[in-house]
Design a protein around this motif. Structure first.
Motif, PDB file in Angstrom:
ATOM      1  N   VAL A  95      31.514  17.817 -53.959  1.00  0.00           N
ATOM      2  CA  VAL A  95      31.191  19.235 -54.119  1.00  0.00           C
ATOM      3  C   VAL A  95      30.343  19.642 -52.928  1.00  0.00           C
ATOM      4  CG1 VAL A  95      30.116  20.995 -55.567  1.00  0.00           C
ATOM      5  CG2 VAL A  95      31.203  18.997 -56.627  1.00  0.00           C
ATOM      6  N   VAL A  96      30.780  20.692 -52.236  1.00  0.00           N
ATOM      7  CA  VAL A  96      30.076  21.146 -51.037  1.00  0.00           C
ATOM      8  C   VAL A  96      29.653  22.602 -51.196  1.00  0.00           C
ATOM      9  CG1 VAL A  96      31.375  19.565 -49.566  1.00  0.00           C
ATOM     10  CG2 VAL A  96      32.189  21.914 -49.849  1.00  0.00           C
ATOM     11  N   TYR A  97      28.619  22.967 -50.482  1.00  0.00           N
ATOM     12  CA  TYR A  97      28.207  24.366 -50.423  1.00  0.00           C
ATOM     13  C   TYR A  97      29.158  25.132 -49.507  1.00  0.00           C
ATOM     14  CZ  TYR A  97      23.739  23.302 -52.672  1.00  0.00           C
ATOM     15  OH  TYR A  97      22.774  22.925 -53.557  1.00  0.00           O
ATOM     16  N   GLN A 189      30.262   8.783 -43.260  1.00  0.00           N
ATOM     17  CA  GLN A 189      31.239   9.658 -42.601  1.00  0.00           C
ATOM     18  C   GLN A 189      31.441  11.005 -43.282  1.00  0.00           C
ATOM     19  OE1 GLN A 189      35.033   7.859 -41.625  1.00  0.00           O
ATOM     20  NE2 GLN A 189      36.050   9.851 -41.509  1.00  0.00           N
ATOM     21  N   ILE A 190      31.748  10.993 -44.583  1.00  0.00           N
ATOM     22  CA  ILE A 190      32.032  12.259 -45.267  1.00  0.00           C
ATOM     23  C   ILE A 190      30.819  13.173 -45.224  1.00  0.00           C
ATOM     24  CG2 ILE A 190      32.598  13.317 -47.494  1.00  0.00           C
ATOM     25  CD1 ILE A 190      34.244  10.818 -48.133  1.00  0.00           C
ATOM     26  N   ARG A 191      29.656  12.619 -45.471  1.00  0.00           N
ATOM     27  CA  ARG A 191      28.431  13.417 -45.510  1.00  0.00           C
ATOM     28  C   ARG A 191      28.132  14.037 -44.150  1.00  0.00           C
ATOM     29  NH1 ARG A 191      24.416   9.021 -48.043  1.00  0.00           N
ATOM     30  NH2 ARG A 191      22.929  10.771 -48.050  1.00  0.00           N
ATOM     31  N   GLY A 198      29.813  22.714 -41.555  1.00  0.00           N
ATOM     32  CA  GLY A 198      29.278  23.847 -42.307  1.00  0.00           C
ATOM     33  C   GLY A 198      29.388  23.766 -43.805  1.00  0.00           C
ATOM     34  N   TRP A 199      29.774  22.592 -44.327  1.00  0.00           N
ATOM     35  CA  TRP A 199      29.923  22.416 -45.774  1.00  0.00           C
ATOM     36  C   TRP A 199      29.078  21.224 -46.236  1.00  0.00           C
ATOM     37  CZ3 TRP A 199      35.729  21.942 -44.461  1.00  0.00           C
ATOM     38  CH2 TRP A 199      36.237  23.194 -44.063  1.00  0.00           C
ATOM     39  N   PRO A 200      27.762  21.339 -46.244  1.00  0.00           N
ATOM     40  CA  PRO A 200      26.928  20.205 -46.672  1.00  0.00           C
ATOM     41  C   PRO A 200      27.162  19.859 -48.139  1.00  0.00           C
ATOM     42  CG  PRO A 200      25.607  22.210 -46.488  1.00  0.00           C
ATOM     43  CD  PRO A 200      26.963  22.532 -45.904  1.00  0.00           C
ATOM     44  N   LEU A 201      27.082  18.579 -48.448  1.00  0.00           N
ATOM     45  CA  LEU A 201      27.302  18.137 -49.817  1.00  0.00           C
ATOM     46  C   LEU A 201      26.144  18.555 -50.715  1.00  0.00           C
ATOM     47  CD1 LEU A 201      29.411  16.385 -48.313  1.00  0.00           C
ATOM     48  CD2 LEU A 201      28.846  14.532 -49.908  1.00  0.00           C
ATOM     49  N   VAL A 202      26.483  18.981 -51.914  1.00  0.00           N
ATOM     50  CA  VAL A 202      25.471  19.267 -52.922  1.00  0.00           C
ATOM     51  C   VAL A 202      24.725  17.970 -53.238  1.00  0.00           C
ATOM     52  CG1 VAL A 202      25.098  19.906 -55.336  1.00  0.00           C
ATOM     53  CG2 VAL A 202      26.698  21.224 -53.925  1.00  0.00           C
ATOM     54  N   LEU A 222      23.548  13.308 -55.502  1.00  0.00           N
ATOM     55  CA  LEU A 222      24.579  13.461 -54.485  1.00  0.00           C
ATOM     56  C   LEU A 222      25.956  13.597 -55.134  1.00  0.00           C
ATOM     57  CD1 LEU A 222      25.372  13.348 -51.440  1.00  0.00           C
ATOM     58  CD2 LEU A 222      25.656  10.872 -51.754  1.00  0.00           C
ATOM     59  N   ALA A 223      26.667  14.646 -54.759  1.00  0.00           N
ATOM     60  CA  ALA A 223      27.978  14.957 -55.361  1.00  0.00           C
ATOM     61  C   ALA A 223      29.094  14.303 -54.552  1.00  0.00           C
ATOM     62  CB  ALA A 223      28.181  16.468 -55.436  1.00  0.00           C
ATOM     63  N   LEU A 224      29.209  12.985 -54.687  1.00  0.00           N
ATOM     64  CA  LEU A 224      30.248  12.249 -53.962  1.00  0.00           C
ATOM     65  C   LEU A 224      30.686  11.060 -54.808  1.00  0.00           C
ATOM     66  CD1 LEU A 224      31.904  11.959 -51.352  1.00  0.00           C
ATOM     67  CD2 LEU A 224      30.031  10.589 -50.410  1.00  0.00           C
TER      68      LEU A 224
END
Length: 257
Positions: A95-97, A189-191, A198-202, A222-224
């Motif tokens: 989930v990203v902002y 990597q994903i983070r 421009g889409w930081p993880l919640v 962390l939403a991962l």
């Protein structure tokens, strides 16, 4: 208390597939701290089996998800060969902002790891020690947040779908549920890539927002989640696929989960 036997999805004489919960490291050098390697060795020893556990891949400590471990040196070597040859299918939910657009795509960057701070950053191609990082993503659903969200894991402002339709309040903020497939396996990597684009993880305290504006989201984990794993069995060559539903609080903000 975490009971490893309750989280094993599959086991035979060659390998073991289980769920790693958020908060437990795959391996750790810290005295007295549990990790997946020691938990699984103890599990095998308690059954009277040789307590060999081969590490194939890793997940960051705050990340939950499916993992496979070798139970013999030969199986471990074959699974490691597959992962080095991109024979693994590693799929994540996050989930990203922000409203991630386009709704699907590929991100390719060059990352450099800083061992002293245990962080990675996007750098220019050609930078010393930089490694290529690539992933593909697709949007599964959009939703919105307001200052009530995150307190009980339920969205206060109405979840939407991938067409972007949802009812917004004045203080609402858009978030996106993404499926991510790794093409490379770089440190964080994903983070790092999502934050850079421009889409930081919640819930990401390291690469995400430094000042969370919504009180209900300040303590959210962390939403991962590594939710799906695919590979070939090391001896039978049968395709193996395992999938779980994320337990992380942020995923409860979406109606489809």
């Amino acid at each position: 208390m975490y009971k490893i036997a309750e989280h094993i999805l599959y086991e035979d004489g060659k390998l073991l597939v289980c769920i790693k919960p958020a908060g437990i490291a795959v391996q750790t050098k810290r005295m007295g701290e549990q990790d997946m390697e020691s938990l699984l060795r103890n599990y095998l020893a308690a059954k009277g089996e040789t307590p060999f556990i081969g590490i194939i891949h890793r997940l960051d400590q705050p990340v939950e998800g499916v993992m496979v471990f070798g139970k013999t040196k030969e199986a471990t070597a074959e699974l490691n060969r597959q992962i080095q040859k991109n024979g693994f299918g590693k799929y994540y939910l996050t989930v990203v902002y922000g409203k991630a657009e386009p709704k699907e795509g590929q991100l390719t960057d060059f990352l450099k790891k800083d061992g002293r701070s245990n962080t990675s950053s996007v750098v220019k191609q050609g930078t010393a020690d930089a490694k290529r990082a690539a992933l593909t993503y697709r949007v599964l659903q959009y939703s919105t947040l307001d200052d009530r969200d995150g307190r009980d894991g339920k969205a206060a402002s109405g979840a939407g779908t991938a067409d972007g339709t949802s009812e917004k309040t004045e203080a609402a903020e858009e978030i996106s549920l993404l499926e991510v497939k790794l093409e490379t396996g770089r440190h964080h990597q994903i983070r790092v890539q999502m934050s850079h684009h421009g889409w930081p993880l919640v819930g990401d305290r390291k690469y995400g927002r430094k000042n969370e504006s919504l009180p209900g989201m300040r303590s959210i984990p962390l939403a991962l989640c590594s939710y799906r794993l695919e590979f070939l069995h090391p001896t039978s060559k049968k395709k193996m696929q395992f999938q779980i539903t994320p337990e992380g609080q942020a995923f409860h903000l979406f109606s489809d989960l």
